[in-house]
Scaffold this motif. Structure first.
Motif, PDB file in Angstrom:
ATOM      1  N   SER A   1     -11.205   0.116  13.674  1.00 45.20           N
ATOM      2  CA  SER A   1     -10.272  -2.241  13.842  1.00 45.20           C
ATOM      3  C   SER A   1      -9.332  -2.203  13.599  1.00 45.20           C
ATOM      4  CB  SER A   1     -11.921  -2.423  13.586  1.00 45.20           C
ATOM      5  OG  SER A   1     -11.728  -2.144  11.979  1.00 45.20           O
TER       6      SER A   1
ATOM      7  N   ILE B   1      -4.922   3.196  11.274  1.00 42.01           N
ATOM      8  CA  ILE B   1      -4.984   4.553  11.648  1.00 42.01           C
ATOM      9  C   ILE B   1      -5.460   4.980  13.458  1.00 42.01           C
ATOM     10  CG2 ILE B   1      -4.847   6.741  10.815  1.00 42.01           C
ATOM     11  CD1 ILE B   1      -3.458   5.958   8.648  1.00 42.01           C
TER      12      ILE B   1
ATOM     13  N   ASN C   1     -16.694  -4.361   9.398  1.00 41.10           N
ATOM     14  CA  ASN C   1     -16.339  -6.117   8.885  1.00 41.10           C
ATOM     15  C   ASN C   1     -16.881  -6.489  10.677  1.00 41.10           C
ATOM     16  OD1 ASN C   1     -14.645  -8.468  10.519  1.00 41.10           O
ATOM     17  ND2 ASN C   1     -14.799  -8.916   8.348  1.00 41.10           N
TER      18      ASN C   1
ATOM     19  N   ARG D   1     -13.316  -7.543  13.159  1.00 42.01           N
ATOM     20  CA  ARG D   1     -12.718  -6.772  12.621  1.00 42.01           C
ATOM     21  C   ARG D   1     -12.944  -5.966  13.947  1.00 42.01           C
ATOM     22  NH1 ARG D   1     -10.738  -7.656   7.149  1.00 42.01           N
ATOM     23  NH2 ARG D   1     -12.252  -5.824   7.036  1.00 42.01           N
TER      24      ARG D   1
ATOM     25  N   ASN E   1     -12.453   8.873   9.942  1.00 41.26           N
ATOM     26  CA  ASN E   1     -10.728   7.752   8.829  1.00 41.26           C
ATOM     27  C   ASN E   1     -11.211   6.853   8.534  1.00 41.26           C
ATOM     28  OD1 ASN E   1      -8.059   6.352   9.581  1.00 41.26           O
ATOM     29  ND2 ASN E   1      -9.721   4.668  10.343  1.00 41.26           N
TER      30      ASN E   1
ATOM     31  N   TYR F   1      -9.395   7.669  -5.688  1.00 42.53           N
ATOM     32  CA  TYR F   1      -9.015   8.086  -3.903  1.00 42.53           C
ATOM     33  C   TYR F   1      -8.189   9.213  -4.159  1.00 42.53           C
ATOM     34  CZ  TYR F   1      -5.616   7.071   0.004  1.00 42.53           C
ATOM     35  OH  TYR F   1      -5.689   7.081   1.545  1.00 42.53           O
TER      36      TYR F   1
ATOM     37  N   VAL G   1       1.441   4.542   5.644  1.00 43.12           N
ATOM     38  CA  VAL G   1       1.763   4.433   6.670  1.00 43.12           C
ATOM     39  C   VAL G   1       1.816   3.217   6.607  1.00 43.12           C
ATOM     40  CG1 VAL G   1       0.703   4.345   9.222  1.00 43.12           C
ATOM     41  CG2 VAL G   1       0.886   6.487   7.738  1.00 43.12           C
TER      42      VAL G   1
ATOM     43  N   THR H   1       0.609  -0.243   7.153  1.00 43.54           N
ATOM     44  CA  THR H   1      -1.407  -0.499   7.974  1.00 43.54           C
ATOM     45  C   THR H   1      -1.826  -1.795   6.572  1.00 43.54           C
ATOM     46  OG1 THR H   1      -2.444   0.739   6.427  1.00 43.54           O
ATOM     47  CG2 THR H   1      -1.704   1.741   8.837  1.00 43.54           C
TER      48      THR H   1
HETATM   49  N1  LIG Z   1      -1.696   4.321   5.345  1.00 42.16           N
HETATM   50  C1  LIG Z   1      -1.882   4.799   4.103  1.00 42.16           C
HETATM   51  O1  LIG Z   1      -0.675   4.894   4.424  1.00 42.16           O
HETATM   52  C2  LIG Z   1      -2.642   5.374   4.186  1.00 42.16           C
HETATM   53  C3  LIG Z   1      -1.915   7.100   3.882  1.00 42.16           C
HETATM   54  C4  LIG Z   1      -2.617   8.477   3.946  1.00 42.16           C
HETATM   55  C5  LIG Z   1      -4.436   8.043   4.372  1.00 42.16           C
HETATM   56  N2  LIG Z   1      -4.908   7.027   4.667  1.00 42.16           N
HETATM   57  C6  LIG Z   1      -6.070   7.216   4.581  1.00 42.16           C
HETATM   58  O2  LIG Z   1      -6.130   7.355   6.369  1.00 42.16           O
HETATM   59  C7  LIG Z   1      -7.137   6.339   6.774  1.00 42.16           C
HETATM   60  C8  LIG Z   1      -7.607   4.900   7.542  1.00 42.16           C
HETATM   61  O3  LIG Z   1      -5.948   4.313   6.792  1.00 42.16           O
HETATM   62  P1  LIG Z   1      -5.602   2.272   7.203  1.00 42.16           P
HETATM   63  O4  LIG Z   1      -3.790   2.373   5.993  1.00 42.16           O
HETATM   64  O5  LIG Z   1      -5.428   2.671   8.667  1.00 42.16           O
HETATM   65  O6  LIG Z   1      -7.025   1.740   6.511  1.00 42.16           O
HETATM   66  P2  LIG Z   1      -7.319  -0.088   6.591  1.00 42.16           P
HETATM   67  O7  LIG Z   1      -6.083   0.389   7.381  1.00 42.16           O
HETATM   68  O8  LIG Z   1      -7.622  -0.088   5.558  1.00 42.16           O
HETATM   69  O9  LIG Z   1      -8.212   0.628   7.651  1.00 42.16           O
HETATM   70  C9  LIG Z   1      -9.384   0.656   7.535  1.00 42.16           C
HETATM   71  C10 LIG Z   1     -10.621   0.707   8.160  1.00 42.16           C
HETATM   72  O10 LIG Z   1     -12.123   1.516   7.218  1.00 42.16           O
HETATM   73  C11 LIG Z   1     -12.784   0.269   7.579  1.00 42.16           C
HETATM   74  N3  LIG Z   1     -13.630   0.787   6.438  1.00 42.16           N
HETATM   75  C12 LIG Z   1     -13.311   0.659   5.333  1.00 42.16           C
HETATM   76  N4  LIG Z   1     -13.963   0.726   3.865  1.00 42.16           N
HETATM   77  C13 LIG Z   1     -15.382   0.486   4.905  1.00 42.16           C
HETATM   78  C14 LIG Z   1     -16.717   0.556   4.800  1.00 42.16           C
HETATM   79  N5  LIG Z   1     -17.051   0.694   3.818  1.00 42.16           N
HETATM   80  N6  LIG Z   1     -17.719   1.120   5.864  1.00 42.16           N
HETATM   81  C15 LIG Z   1     -17.057   1.169   7.189  1.00 42.16           C
HETATM   82  N7  LIG Z   1     -15.624   0.947   7.180  1.00 42.16           N
HETATM   83  C16 LIG Z   1     -15.134   0.661   6.708  1.00 42.16           C
HETATM   84  C17 LIG Z   1     -12.318  -0.841   7.854  1.00 42.16           C
HETATM   85  O11 LIG Z   1     -13.476  -1.227   8.153  1.00 42.16           O
HETATM   86  P3  LIG Z   1     -13.682  -2.725   8.748  1.00 42.16           P
HETATM   87  O12 LIG Z   1     -12.168  -3.498   9.029  1.00 42.16           O
HETATM   88  O13 LIG Z   1     -14.740  -3.653   8.183  1.00 42.16           O
HETATM   89  O14 LIG Z   1     -12.774  -3.270   6.716  1.00 42.16           O
HETATM   90  C18 LIG Z   1     -11.368  -0.263   8.175  1.00 42.16           C
HETATM   91  O15 LIG Z   1     -11.161  -0.294  10.334  1.00 42.16           O
HETATM   92  C19 LIG Z   1      -8.032   6.411   5.536  1.00 42.16           C
HETATM   93  O16 LIG Z   1      -8.741   7.067   4.764  1.00 42.16           O
HETATM   94  C20 LIG Z   1      -6.852   6.676   4.332  1.00 42.16           C
HETATM   95  O17 LIG Z   1      -7.529   6.402   3.293  1.00 42.16           O
HETATM   96  C21 LIG Z   1      -3.680   6.237   5.023  1.00 42.16           C
END
Ligand SMILES: NC(=O)c1ccc[n+]([C@@H]2O[C@H](COP(=O)([O-])OP(=O)(O)OC[C@H]3O[C@@H](n4cnc5c(N)ncnc54)[C@H](OP(=O)(O)O)[C@@H]3O)[C@@H](O)[C@H]2O)c1
Length: 247
Positions: free
Chosen positions: A14, A17, A38, A41, A85, A152, A185, A187
Motif C-alpha cells: 500500500s 517500498i 489498512n 491505504r 515485504n 527488528y 529508504v 518511506t
Molecule cells: N524504509 C527503510 O529504510 C527500510 C530499510 C530496510 C528494510 N526495510 C523493510 O522494507 C519493508 C517495507 O518498508 P517500508 O519502509 O516501505 O515500510 P512502510 O512504508 O511503513 O510500509 C509498510 C507496509 O507494510 C504493511 N504492514 C505493516 N504491518 C502490517 C500488518 N500487521 N499486516 C499487514 N500489513 C502490514 C503496511 O500496511 P498498512 O498500510 O496497512 O499499515 C505497509 O503497506 C519492511 O519489511 C521494512 O522492514 C525498510
C-alpha cells in the motif's frame, strides 16, 4: 516486458517500498496483487498501480493470509512471484526496556508473517517454478551504534538465513528464493527519523554514496530477482544500501 503473464503478490504494497515494487512489477507486465491491513491505504495504493487488485489482510492472522492466496488462485489460477515485504519498525529502546509484547509483535509481523505467506504460497509456486523475494534490511547483517531496535534486527537476520534455508529446500522444485537488504529508504517507516535537516544530513552521511535510498531503487532489485535475468540465482542476499553495510 520481463514479467508478462506472471502473477505477483506484494505484501505491504500500500505504500513505501512495497508500493514502488508493485508498480515496477506491473509496468513490466505482471498482474499484481497487493496486501495491507489498512483498507483505505490499500485502496489508495491500488489506484496508483496499473493492473492491480488489493486484498486486505493482517499478516499476523493466518486465516487472513490464507484467504489472500485462495483469492489469488480463484481469480488468476496461479501464483508466480511472492514479495515478502510487509514490515513494521518498533519504538527505539534498549533491550532491557523492551517488554515482551513489543518484542513478540515485531517478530509476529516481520518474521512469522513472512512464514505465513511463504507457507501458503509454496504449494502454488511449486506448480509454476516461481520465485520469492524477501525484504530484509542492513540491520539484519550487522549491528549499528544507537540503532536499538533489537527485535527488528533479529527478525531481519532470521529472514536472511531463512532465505538460504528455503532456497535449498525448494530448489528441487525450481523455486528461486532471494533476499534484499535495503539501507535507509525514504518511506513512512523512516519519516520519524528524518524530521530535521540535521537528521537528514546525518542519515545521508551514513551512506557512502551520500544519500538515503528511494523506494523504486529497491523495486528495481526485486524486478531483477523476479525475472528470468536471475534464472540461475537463488539463496542470494543483495545489499541495496548506498554502501551503508560495508563501512
Ligand atoms: N524504509 C527503510 O529504510 C527500510 C530499510 C530496510 C528494510 N526495510 C523493510 O522494507 C519493508 C517495507 O518498508 P517500508 O519502509 O516501505 O515500510 P512502510 O512504508 O511503513 O510500509 C509498510 C507496509 O507494510 C504493511 N504492514 C505493516 N504491518 C502490517 C500488518 N500487521 N499486516 C499487514 N500489513 C502490514 C503496511 O500496511 P498498512 O498500510 O496497512 O499499515 C505497509 O503497506 C519492511 O519489511 C521494512 O522492514 C525498510
Amino acid at each position: 516486458m520481463k514479467l508478462s503473464e506472471k502473477v505477483a503478490l506484494v505484501t505491504g504494497g500500500s505504500r513505501g517500498i512495497g508500493l514502488a515494487t508493485a508498480k515496477i512489477l506491473s509496468e513490466n507486465g505482471a498482474s499484481v496483487i497487493i496486501t495491507a491491513k489498512n483498507p483505505d491505504r490499500l485502496e489508495k495504493g491500488v489506484e496508483k498501480i496499473p493492473n492491480s487488485i488489493g486484498i486486505a489482510a493482517d499478516i499476523r492472522k493466518s486465516d487472513e493470509v490464507k484467504n489472500v492466496v485462495n483469492e489469488i488462485i480463484k481469480k488468476f489460477g496461479k501464483l508466480d512471484i511472492l514479495v515478502n515485504n510487509a514490515g513494521m519498525f518498533p519504538k527505539i529502546k534498549q533491550l532491557h526496556n523492551i517488554d515482551e509484547d513489543e518484542w513478540n509483535e515485531v517478530l509476529d509481523v516481520n518474521l512469522t508473517g513472512q512464514f505465513r505467506f511463504t507457507k501458503e504460497a509454496i504449494p502454488h509456486l511449486q506448480k509454476t517454478s516461481g520465485s520469492i523475494i524477501n525484504i530484509s534490511s542492513d540491520a539484519g547483517i550487522k549491528a549499528y551504534q544507537g540503532f536499538n531496535a533489537d527485535a527488528y534486527s533479529a527478525s531481519k537476520a532470521a529472514l536472511i538465513l531463512l532465505t538460504k534455508c528455503w532456497a535449498l529446500e525448494y530448489s528441487k522444485d525450481k523455486i528461486r528464493i532471494n533476499c534484499i537488504c535495503p539501507g535507509v529508504v525514504d518511506t513512512d517507516m523512516t519519516k520519524p527519523f528524518l524530521n530535521t535537516q540535521k537528521d537528514k544530513d546525518f542519515m545521508d552521511n551514513e551512506h557512502p554514496i551520500g544519500r538515503i535510498g528511494k523506494p523504486d531503487e529497491i523495486g528495481k532489485a526485486v524486478l531483477y530477482f523476479a525475472s528470468d535475468d536471475a534464472s540461475w540465482t537463488t539463496g542470494a542476499v543483495l545489499t541495496v544500501d548506498g554502501g551503508e553495510s560495508i563501512k
